[in-house]
Enzyme design. Structure first.
Site, mmCIF file in Angstrom:
data_model
loop_
_atom_site.group_PDB
_atom_site.id
_atom_site.type_symbol
_atom_site.label_atom_id
_atom_site.label_comp_id
_atom_site.label_asym_id
_atom_site.label_seq_id
_atom_site.Cartn_x
_atom_site.Cartn_y
_atom_site.Cartn_z
ATOM 1 N N GLY A 67 0.832 -1.196 0.000
ATOM 2 C CA GLY A 67 0.000 0.000 0.000
ATOM 3 C C GLY A 67 0.866 1.244 0.000
ATOM 4 N N GLY A 115 0.133 -4.977 0.667
ATOM 5 C CA GLY A 115 -1.098 -4.790 -0.092
ATOM 6 C C GLY A 115 -1.141 -5.579 -1.383
ATOM 7 C CD GLU A 138 2.226 -5.893 6.135
ATOM 8 O OE1 GLU A 138 1.148 -6.474 5.946
ATOM 9 O OE2 GLU A 138 3.146 -5.898 5.305
ATOM 10 C CG ASP A 146 -2.421 -4.748 6.481
ATOM 11 O OD1 ASP A 146 -1.386 -5.277 6.039
ATOM 12 O OD2 ASP A 146 -2.835 -3.636 6.087
#
Length: 209
Positions: A67, A115, A138, A146
């Site tokens: 992301g 992402g 991350e 995530d």
């Protein structure tokens, strides 16, 4: 028409094509890209001419490196109301892809992290090359894994998912295939021909086999 030139959409043969088109940023996902992909997938779901969807990249280095965290960092805590919708719509897209009724095939010819994992691993098929490099980086900055990480990482064998979640370790083609991140493996030089064959096919199974 696409709402942003950072992601392009095309219909070819029996396939819908999602083409990530932000090579200078290694296809880092923006809020606009996530919203545009979700809307296009909704359109293709009810289009009988589209039998399956391919997701690929215009970058020679990356499928998607994650992301666009730089923009989130620049927003800072003062603009949290601006940043939160990005994560909300990204996660909605990931969930939608996981339950999508038509086959999603991601061609992972390069870096796939964060992402980028979220818009590939939840689909029916993930095809990787010797250039594939998977990671959930991350976690190295204290963020949780995530984009559905708690859903797919526990499914990886022998606690490799836990290892990736704790360390952000990078996996290459062979490890990605063994752990189930990839469902198929090909040479990078064969990716273009595979994409063409998948577009022409009404059923992707014989092509991938």
């Amino acid at each position: 028409m696409s709402e942003t030139t950072d992601v392009l959409f095309e219909e070819k043969g029996h396939a819908g094509l999602i083409i990530l088109n932000r090579p200078k940023a290694l296809n880092a996902l923006t809020h606009e890209m996530c919203v545009a992909m979700h809307r296009q997938l909704e359109r293709w779901l009810i289009d009988d001419a589209v039998h399956h969807v391919l997701i690929k990249s215009n970058s020679e280095k990356a499928f998607c490196a994650g992301g666009d965290i730089r923009q989130v960092a620049e927003n800072g805590p003062e603009k949290i109301d601006v940043s939160l919708p990005f994560f909300a719509d990204e996660y909605r897209l990931n969930t939608y892809m996981e339950s999508y009724a038509k086959p999603l095939i991601a061609l992972l010819d390069g870096i796939v992290m964060g992402g980028g994992v979220g818009i590939s691993v939840h689909g029916a098929y993930r095809v990787g090359s010797e250039k594939t490099m998977f990671a959930m980086p991350e976690t190295a900055i204290g963020f949780f894994p995530d984009v559905g990480g708690s859903h797919f990482l526990p499914k990886m064998p022998q606690n490799t998912g836990m290892y990736c979640a704790m360390t952000g370790e990078r996996l290459r083609q062979a490890d990605c295939y063994w752990t189930g991140i990839l469902t198929h493996a090909v040479k990078s030089e064969d990716m273009a021909a595979l994409a063409e064959a998948l577009c022409e096919a009404q059923d992707v199974e014989p092509v991938l086999a």
